[in-house]
Design an enzyme around this catalytic site. Structure first.
Site, mmCIF file in Angstrom:
data_model
loop_
_atom_site.group_PDB
_atom_site.id
_atom_site.type_symbol
_atom_site.label_atom_id
_atom_site.label_comp_id
_atom_site.label_asym_id
_atom_site.label_seq_id
_atom_site.Cartn_x
_atom_site.Cartn_y
_atom_site.Cartn_z
ATOM 1 N N GLU A 309 7.820 10.665 -6.061
ATOM 2 C CA GLU A 309 6.650 11.204 -6.733
ATOM 3 C C GLU A 309 7.016 11.728 -8.120
ATOM 4 O O GLU A 309 8.001 12.451 -8.281
ATOM 5 C CB GLU A 309 6.021 12.321 -5.890
ATOM 6 C CG GLU A 309 5.606 11.846 -4.504
ATOM 7 C CD GLU A 309 4.658 12.803 -3.812
ATOM 8 O OE1 GLU A 309 4.469 13.928 -4.319
ATOM 9 O OE2 GLU A 309 4.117 12.418 -2.768
ATOM 10 N N ARG A 327 9.385 9.501 4.128
ATOM 11 C CA ARG A 327 8.573 9.030 5.252
ATOM 12 C C ARG A 327 7.534 8.049 4.730
ATOM 13 O O ARG A 327 7.451 7.797 3.522
ATOM 14 C CB ARG A 327 7.851 10.208 5.900
ATOM 15 C CG ARG A 327 7.043 11.027 4.902
ATOM 16 C CD ARG A 327 6.217 12.108 5.545
ATOM 17 N NE ARG A 327 5.687 13.080 4.597
ATOM 18 C CZ ARG A 327 4.632 12.901 3.810
ATOM 19 N NH1 ARG A 327 3.993 11.744 3.837
ATOM 20 N NH2 ARG A 327 4.235 13.847 2.993
#
Length: 710
Positions: A309, A327
């Site tokens: 991110e 994940r």
């Protein structure tokens, strides 16, 4: 029809290209024969159902786990086997590592898929799986540890040459040191929990005087969510974009990216709508983002699905590493939509020891995709989550692979106060952003839910907002455009007339005939003798809609034809119509001054729901009342001397006791529900007269918790 054919052709063409690339020996992945025969899914809701679907496609048997309140859940129904692991609270069920491992071994599973949330980023659980000879379908424990602690991850990224935001990531967590470092960084700044995600423990501090209170709040929330109260400080970038890159890695050092997603529009630092690819990103910037994400994954020896991110300055397009989610992401379906790949299948294959199925040059994308998260929440009340039964749910028709709905609930199921309030994810694909957005808006109009507040109408308003349509998104989008996204709603006269017509047609046929047969329909001595069909009767329907009282006068001029007027203003409208059952609801076909419309309606308790193409309207009447001759007020006056629960949930902390003196804005207690912490504050100065709750109490919405006196 044209769109459906085009979309199916796109899917077939794209997947055929993958098959052709393999036959040309562009990339021959390592063949592994030890595919999984049986796996356990350590999760619930839509992600459990999502993993189950791919496992079934691959011929893998599945075991589900569930808490006591999830006994009849959809994921339990869909799995080959299912086992109860404890009471509703996550600490006693979905976070019980020992029980999950025990069931996996008892059922002879070879691997555990953690989904997202719960144990998906728990390094201890990953290590425990390995110790018990179970494959953890996720990255190695050391990668989870390194990326799970934000201060550690930023240090690793800095050494790897990945750009990071300036801040303080040190071990000294004293208030004095943190305040000193905050002054060095400058205000505004961000306080973040070093572990976890989802906005937990995150606070924006605008000025120095607010720092200590925000720090304590961040620590408390982080401790509860992640068992760790350590925080970091970070420079606050004004109006940033949240852009993330999907990466995948195998055990043989191969790492690829699957392009970027934009997740900028958020509430409470949590995503509500995502899209892929990100709007306004050039080919060069896209390549740079992807390569940087791959570089980050290699720096920690990553294996499996992950998301890097970035926070991006929307003016200069400079981007900085924010965190890595180790994940599968909630929003992974939009990456699947534009690439034609099944990321859960990739997870299962990589965990079983296979090489990545494709190389970077073989991964392409086409078109544009959106994901809208549908939540049980009230956007007009600060997006407060709600719990309860889905009494009515009409789901959009899935006519092609360009439309996808991921959900873990059905009509009549309960959205539990113990878990995330997400009801479903609506995913759409189009040949370009404009087409995808149009499809999304249309399908949101077909998503009708009654019994719970939802964010569907807000999502429709968001998708039609001019700046969003132009791709001008950033993390403060909702705050910046708050007035436009939450205008004062006034029901159109045509819709109010439809509500009155629906009420008439819903009445008992005998009662309707009875009303038409006499000048005094309330008289116990009325008879049908001497009926004059052209006799004119007048009634008044009174509703409360959008906080306003609306009165509709109705004249019965002839059978099945009426004259109606709103609030004694304007001309009378000639109205006629029919009501027929259509699926699980009723369809109202109304003719209003020669304008014909069709509207889906549902009546629940004292509320009539009208689902028009534009939006849902709720017309409420006092319980047990079909119609009124006099207006009735339905508004609830707020008493500042009484502090009530804004949502159903649990009392987590109490800050006051009987006799305490409080000032306006002082914290009285903390509630926790559905992944959200809410501080209940005093609405006025006063003395605590009584505390009507205790820590741990499960309280309904609007329950009075604290009383004040002068």
């Amino acid at each position: 029809m044209y769109r459906g054919i085009k979309i199916n052709t796109r899917i077939l063409r794209f997947r055929c290209s993958i098959l052709i690339s393999r036959t040309r020996n562009v990339h021959i992945p390592r063949v592994v024969t030890n595919r999984f025969n049986k796996i356990l899914i350590a999760n619930r809701g839509e992600i459990a159902c999502r993993v189950l679907r791919t496992a079934e496609k691959l011929g893998i048997k599945t075991v589900a786990v569930y808490s006591e309140v999830d006994k009849n859940a959809l994921h339990v129904e869909q799995a080959d086997e299912a086992y109860c692991i404890g009471p509703a609270p996550t600490s006693q069920s979905y976070l019980r590592q020992d029980k999950i491992i025990s069931i996996a071994k008892k059922t002879k599973c070879e691997a555990i898929h953690p989904g997202y949330g719960f144990l998906s980023e728990n390094a201890e659980f990953a290590e425990l799986c390995q110790k018990e000879n179970l494959v953890f379908i996720g990255p190695p424990a050391n990668a989870i540890n390194n990326m799970g602690i934000k201060s550690t991850s930023k240090s690793i990224m800095t050494k790897a040459g990945v750009p990071v935001v300036a801040g303080y990531h040190g071990d000294d967590q004293s208030n004095e040191t943190l305040l000193l470092e905050a002054k060095k960084i400058g205000f505004p700044l961000m306080i973040k929990a070093v572990r976890g995600g989802g906005g937990k423990g995150m606070r924006i501090v605008l000025k120095e005087s607010e720092f200590v209170e925000a720090l304590e709040s961040s620590r408390a929330e982080s401790k509860k969510a992640f068992g760790d109260s350590v925080v970091l400080l970070e420079q606050y970038i004004d109006t940033p974009r949240h852009v993330e890159v999907q990466i995948f890695a195998d055990k043989y050092g191969n790492v690829v990216h699957m392009f970027e997603r934009d997740c900028s529009v958020q509430r409470r630092h949590q995503k509500i709508i995502e899209e892929a690819p990100a709007p306004g990103i050039s080919a060069n910037l896209r390549s740079h983002l992807g390569m940087t994400a791959v570089q980050a994954a290699k720096a920690v020896g990553y294996v499996g699905a992950g998301t890097v991110e970035f926070i991006m300055d929307r003016d200069q397009n400079n981007f900085y590493f924010m965190e890595m989610n180790t994940r599968l992401q909630v929003e992974h379906p939009i990456t699947e939509a534009i690439t034609g790949l099944d990321l859960v299948e990739w997870q299962l294959r990589v965990a079983a020891g296979e090489e990545l199925p494709l190389k970077q040059t073989e991964i392409q994308f086409e078109g544009h995709a959106f994901e809208a998260r549908i939540y049980a929440e009230n956007p007009r009340k600060g997006f407060l989550p709600g719990a309860g039964n889905l009494l009515y749910m009409n789901v959009p028709e899935v006519t092609s692979k360009a439309i996808r709905i991921e959900t873990g609930v059905r009509e009549k199921d309960e959205v539990s106060v113990h878990y995330d309030p997400m009801i479903a994810k609506l995913i759409v694909w189009g040949r370009n952003r404009e087409e995808a957005l149009a499809i999304l808006g249309s399908k949101l109009s077909d998503y009708n839910i009654a019994g719970l507040d939802t964010n569907i109408e807000f999502m429709k308003d968001l998708c039609s907002h001019r700046n969003f349509c132009q791709g001008q998104v950033h993390t403060g989008f909702i705050d910046e455009h708050y007035r436009e996204l939450f205008p004062k709603l006034r029901v159109p006269s045509e819709v109010a007339v439809q509500a009155a017509l629906a009420s008439i047609l819903c009445e008992d046929t005998r009662s309707l005939r009875f009303s038409l047969a006499t000048t005094d329909p309330f008289s116990p001595f009325a008879t049908e003798i001497g009926v004059r069909l052209n006799h004119t009767l007048t009634r008044t329907f009174s509703f409360n809609v959008c906080g306003d009282d609306v009165n509709i006068e109705v004249k019965y001029t002839e059978p099945e034809v009426y004259l109606m007027r709103i609030n004694r203003i304007g001309p009378w409208k000639r109205v006629a119509g029919t009501l027929k059952k259509k699926g699980k609801s009723l369809e109202l076909c109304s003719e209003i001054d020669e304008m014909v419309t069709r509207t889906r309606i549902i009546k629940i308790r004292n509320t009539l729901h009208l689902f028009t193409r534009d939006r849902e309207w709720q017309f409420s009447t006092p319980l047990g009342t079909k119609f009124l001759n006099d207006p009735r007020k339905n508004r609830i006056e707020v008493d500042p001397s009484k502090a009530s629960s804004p949502m159903p949930g649990f009392v987590e902390k109490l800050f006051v006791a009987e006799g305490d003196v409080v000032k306006t804005g002082d914290a009285l207690l903390v509630m926790n529900a559905m992944k959200m912490e809410y501080v209940v504050r005093a609405a006025r100065d006063g003395t605590v007269e009584s505390v009507l709750c205790s820590i741990g109490d499960n309280v309904p919405k609007d329950k009075i918790l604290v009383k004040l006196n002068d």
